[in-house]
Design an enzyme around this catalytic site. Structure first.
Site, PDB file in Angstrom:
ATOM      1  N   ASN A 153      45.785  42.461  36.408  1.00 42.63           N
ATOM      2  CA  ASN A 153      45.076  42.417  37.699  1.00 42.63           C
ATOM      3  C   ASN A 153      46.073  42.128  38.817  1.00 42.63           C
ATOM      4  O   ASN A 153      47.138  41.566  38.590  1.00 42.63           O
ATOM      5  CB  ASN A 153      44.020  41.297  37.675  1.00 42.63           C
ATOM      6  CG  ASN A 153      43.207  41.239  38.952  1.00 42.63           C
ATOM      7  OD1 ASN A 153      42.815  42.272  39.498  1.00 42.63           O
ATOM      8  ND2 ASN A 153      42.944  40.035  39.455  1.00 42.63           N
ATOM      9  N   GLY A 209      39.880  51.349  46.775  1.00 47.52           N
ATOM     10  CA  GLY A 209      40.764  51.958  45.785  1.00 47.52           C
ATOM     11  C   GLY A 209      42.120  52.382  46.323  1.00 47.52           C
ATOM     12  O   GLY A 209      42.726  53.309  45.791  1.00 47.52           O
ATOM     13  N   HIS A 220      46.174  40.316  42.719  1.00 45.53           N
ATOM     14  CA  HIS A 220      45.400  39.452  43.617  1.00 45.53           C
ATOM     15  C   HIS A 220      46.211  39.220  44.893  1.00 45.53           C
ATOM     16  O   HIS A 220      47.421  38.985  44.823  1.00 45.53           O
ATOM     17  CB  HIS A 220      45.100  38.125  42.911  1.00 45.53           C
ATOM     18  CG  HIS A 220      44.237  37.223  43.727  1.00 45.53           C
ATOM     19  ND1 HIS A 220      42.865  37.376  43.813  1.00 45.53           N
ATOM     20  CD2 HIS A 220      44.550  36.182  44.544  1.00 45.53           C
ATOM     21  CE1 HIS A 220      42.377  36.459  44.629  1.00 45.53           C
ATOM     22  NE2 HIS A 220      43.372  35.722  45.090  1.00 45.53           N
ATOM     23  N   ASN A 234      44.855  50.658  46.078  1.00 45.12           N
ATOM     24  CA  ASN A 234      45.798  50.368  44.982  1.00 45.12           C
ATOM     25  C   ASN A 234      45.640  51.376  43.859  1.00 45.12           C
ATOM     26  O   ASN A 234      46.632  51.806  43.259  1.00 45.12           O
ATOM     27  CB  ASN A 234      45.583  48.956  44.433  1.00 45.12           C
ATOM     28  CG  ASN A 234      46.324  47.921  45.239  1.00 45.12           C
ATOM     29  OD1 ASN A 234      47.544  47.824  45.158  1.00 45.12           O
ATOM     30  ND2 ASN A 234      45.591  47.159  46.042  1.00 45.12           N
TER      31      ASN A 234
END
Ligand code: GRF
Length: 199
Positions: A103, A12, A105, A14
């Site tokens: 999202n 976590g 990536h 981010n």
């Protein structure tokens, strides 16, 4: 005020960068951190910001998406930020949040994305490919892994003697600076035009 949930499976970092950035934001509020692993460290990070977290099992995400949606609607969540969430989002949830799930990536999609491409596997694959550049991608979420519309990419070099962990460190630092700012722009643009569809 747009009420936002972060979905997370692990560390976590981010999620923490997002909670820090939106702390006291005038138009966007992170009100919930949802985890699909009971031991996800993100829960501790959330509690340091006074943000509640909620554990919902992988099984529930796969087989009872209507219960996941109910938990989100109960808290009036209007936008979802995935931050290291290692499970496909059920089409039922995608339909409930049209254009409302983002999202991040750790590669330049469409390269090195898809099932199994997470964590160090991504950076190992980048090294094995011989590419001299990698980076991050922020994209809308659809029902395929790492597949929705690309919103933003940032690049960095892959050096000759890099290890996967060197690349991970470099990309993660970029993620922490870019994800909150890009998420802010997307959420503000989304605020005005998309009503939440619930069934
Ligand atoms: C990040 O690299 C992100 O791009 C990917 O999962 C990782 C999560 O790391 N989706 P953290 O849990 O935010 O530290």
């Amino acid at each position: 005020m747009t009420r936002v949930a972060i979905f997370c499976s692990g560390s976590g970092s981010n999620a923490e960068a997002l909670m820090q950035y939106f702390h006291n934001h005038s138009q966007i509020s992170i009100v919930l951190v949802v985890v699909n692993r009971p031991d996800a460290l993100a829960q501790e990070r959330a509690s340091r910001f006074g943000i509640p977290s909620l554990y919902l099992s992988r099984q529930m995400f796969s087989n009872q998406p209507e219960e996941v949606l109910a938990a989100l609607l109960q808290r009036d969540i209007r936008f979802i930020l995935l931050a290291g969430f290692l499970q496909k989002i059920h089409p039922f949830l995608i339909d409930a949040f049209p254009e409302g799930i983002l999202n991040i990536h750790p590669s330049l999609l469409p390269d090195f994305g898809g099932k199994g491409m997470y964590g160090t596997h991504v950076h190992e694959a980048v090294l094995a490919s011989g590419k001299t550049e990698t980076g991050l991608t922020i994209h809308k979420v659809d029902s395929e892994y790492d597949h929705g519309k690309i919103i933003f990419q940032a690049r960095c070099r892959v050096e000759k003697d890099d290890s996967p962990s060197d690349i991970a460190t470099r990309v993660l630092a970029m993620e922490h600076s870019f994800y909150p700012v890009v998420a802010e722009q997307v959420i503000l643009a989304h605020q005005s035009n998309t009503p939440l569809i619930s069934s």
